[in-house]
Design an enzyme around this catalytic site. Structure first.
Site: not given
Ligand code: NI
Length: 144
Positions: A16, A35, A41, A43, A81-82, A127
């Site tokens: 995200h 972020c 990047h 999480h 997911d992914h 997160e």
């Molecule tokens: Ni982040």
């Protein structure tokens, strides 16, 4: 009649970026920190979903958590997911994917999977091991 809470915990990994397009890169970096990285990047999210209700006398369950797991897989995990939460998830379109906003959106995805007589009590999105957001549904309107 004892009311009991039961929780299913699931995991997903996703990319995200937290930002507002109407802000400068500098302001986004100031508010959203790492972020806000324009190159994305990821999480490793932990998602906890808690239901509350009476214990069924026949099964001893509040609800079959296997059903909750299946609903989470179909309504949430298969989409996130992914994936890139900013650009690849239809039901997050236009949403800044903070843990807070994810908790609210995920609530909307699974609230109808809870059987009659059982209440969705909370959705918690972790997160990181240190940051999480919890949503317990909209406050009931209280009359005058
Ligand atoms: Ni982040």
């Amino acid at each position: 009649m004892p009311l009991v809470r039961a929780t299913r915990r699931v995991h997903f990994s996703a990319a995200h970026r937290l930002f507002r397009s109407d802000w400068t890169d500098e302001r986004n970096a100031e508010v959203f920190g790492d972020c806000a990285n324009p190159s994305w990047h990821g999480h490793n999210y932990e998602l906890e979903v808690t239901v509350e209700g009476p214990v069924d006398t026949e099964t001893g369950f509040v609800m079959d958590l296997k059903r909750l797991k299946e609903a989470l897989e179909a309504q949430v995990l298969s989409d996130v997911d992914h994936r890139n939460l900013n650009s690849e998830v239809e039901w997050l379109a236009g949403v800044n994917p903070t843990a807070e906003n994810l908790a609210v959106a995920i609530w909307g995805r699974i609230v109808h999977a809870v059987p009659e007589g059982v209440r969705l009590a909370k959705v918690v999105v972790h997160e990181t091991p240190r940051n999480s957001a919890e949503y317990s549904g909209a406050k009931e309107n209280v009359g005058p």
